[in-house]
Design an enzyme around this catalytic site. Sequence first.
Site, PDB file in Angstrom:
ATOM      1  N   ASP A  85      25.130  38.882  50.397  1.00 46.10           N
ATOM      2  CA  ASP A  85      25.378  37.520  49.906  1.00 46.10           C
ATOM      3  C   ASP A  85      24.105  36.716  50.116  1.00 46.10           C
ATOM      4  O   ASP A  85      23.601  36.609  51.242  1.00 46.10           O
ATOM      5  CB  ASP A  85      26.546  36.903  50.674  1.00 46.10           C
ATOM      6  N   ASP A 144      25.120  35.712  42.907  1.00 44.70           N
ATOM      7  CA  ASP A 144      24.482  35.714  44.224  1.00 44.70           C
ATOM      8  C   ASP A 144      25.104  36.702  45.202  1.00 44.70           C
ATOM      9  O   ASP A 144      24.834  36.624  46.406  1.00 44.70           O
ATOM     10  CB  ASP A 144      24.515  34.310  44.826  1.00 44.70           C
ATOM     11  N   GLU A 145      25.912  37.660  44.728  1.00 45.29           N
ATOM     12  CA  GLU A 145      26.520  38.606  45.664  1.00 45.29           C
ATOM     13  C   GLU A 145      26.752  39.959  45.003  1.00 45.29           C
ATOM     14  O   GLU A 145      27.016  40.044  43.798  1.00 45.29           O
ATOM     15  CB  GLU A 145      27.841  38.067  46.229  1.00 45.29           C
TER      16      GLU A 145
END
EC number: 2.7.7.7
Length: 396
Positions: A25, A134-135
């Site tokens: 993350d 974003d992960e």
Amino acid sequence: MGHNSPAVTRRLLMPALSRSIAHLDMDAFFASVELLRYPQLRGQAVVVGGRRAGGDGEDFPRLATYVGRGVITTATYEARALGVHSGMGLMKAAQLAPEAILLSANFDAYRHYSRLFKAAVRALAPQVEDRGIDEIYIDLSALNPDGSVNGARQIAMQLQQAVRDATGLSCSLGVAPNKLLAKLCSDLDKPAGITVVTADDLPARIWPLPAKRINGIGPKAAARLEELGIVTIGELAGADPAWLQDHFGERYGVWLSRAARGEDERPVVTESEPKSLSRETTFERDLHPKNDRPELSTRFTRLCEQLADDLTRKGYVGKTVGLKLRFDNFHTVTRDQTLPMPVGDAAAIRKAAGECLKRVPLDRRIRLLGVKVSSLIRRDAAPLPDERPTQGELFD
């Protein structure tokens, strides 16, 4: 000669990690990308959101001066310490952190850095499941065949460094036997943290945490659990599964019990075809369908262009075009139309969405406008129409 306890014997015979699944993350991703552009803001409370762009030098707007309906997209950890968080209205956030600096979002830059960090990870660990901008999940099992905690930690450190070298940004990783625990753990030691948890660590590391920390337990379920006297993950793990099913239904009750005990067999899915792509925007002020028709038409055109760009970049066309409207009373309406041939260009999307619009009574101001294309087909595998529809006037 002494004898090992059953637990010790099990640890000697079995790897600490039956699978090595990581959740990576990015740390305050959007805000961190902005700090690459404005390094002078490092260490300050910075909020990303709204539509107003930041300036240079000392000319950055402060949250206290913001007027409008926007919400926080993300915030630096310094801003979060003041009580603001993503999804919070900017006007409310201004009451908590009036001196926080406000920057507008730059999604082109975020997508660029997203591609960079994912490419850096795949170069070291190709078994990646993309979960958002974003992960990602990463299956490290082949890279850590003995399932050791130290091995998992070393790989996580290498991935963290690779992401930093490629982007200048930091990330946090959780490594566990499954995806559910890995996602939970990636948030435990932010920012730039690495947390490795085995099944034996559950009582000490996981069970004292609030039940709402489990991904899949939303605010309503968490509130209901608290009403029933269950606050921590450990209390949920100790609850009678049949009792949970009585209160939450058979399927969700079973899942709650298994999740609290850290059970999750889902694989890391490296190939995933999207079902739909969409774009939507919330207006700064509610727009009138007739009085503000030029602005609505311009906004709709831009949404369709952005959606067409997304489809082109990802290599898809789609047969179903959908429209989404949210009115000033927060009532949301959706309409869709399935076409005889798949489309991917902005004009065709806009024309089909306009047909959907004719089926919606436009008797209130509009708060949100969105467009979606679904029933996706790979562009290189789909026949395209010989004639493209021309762009028609919207809101006629």
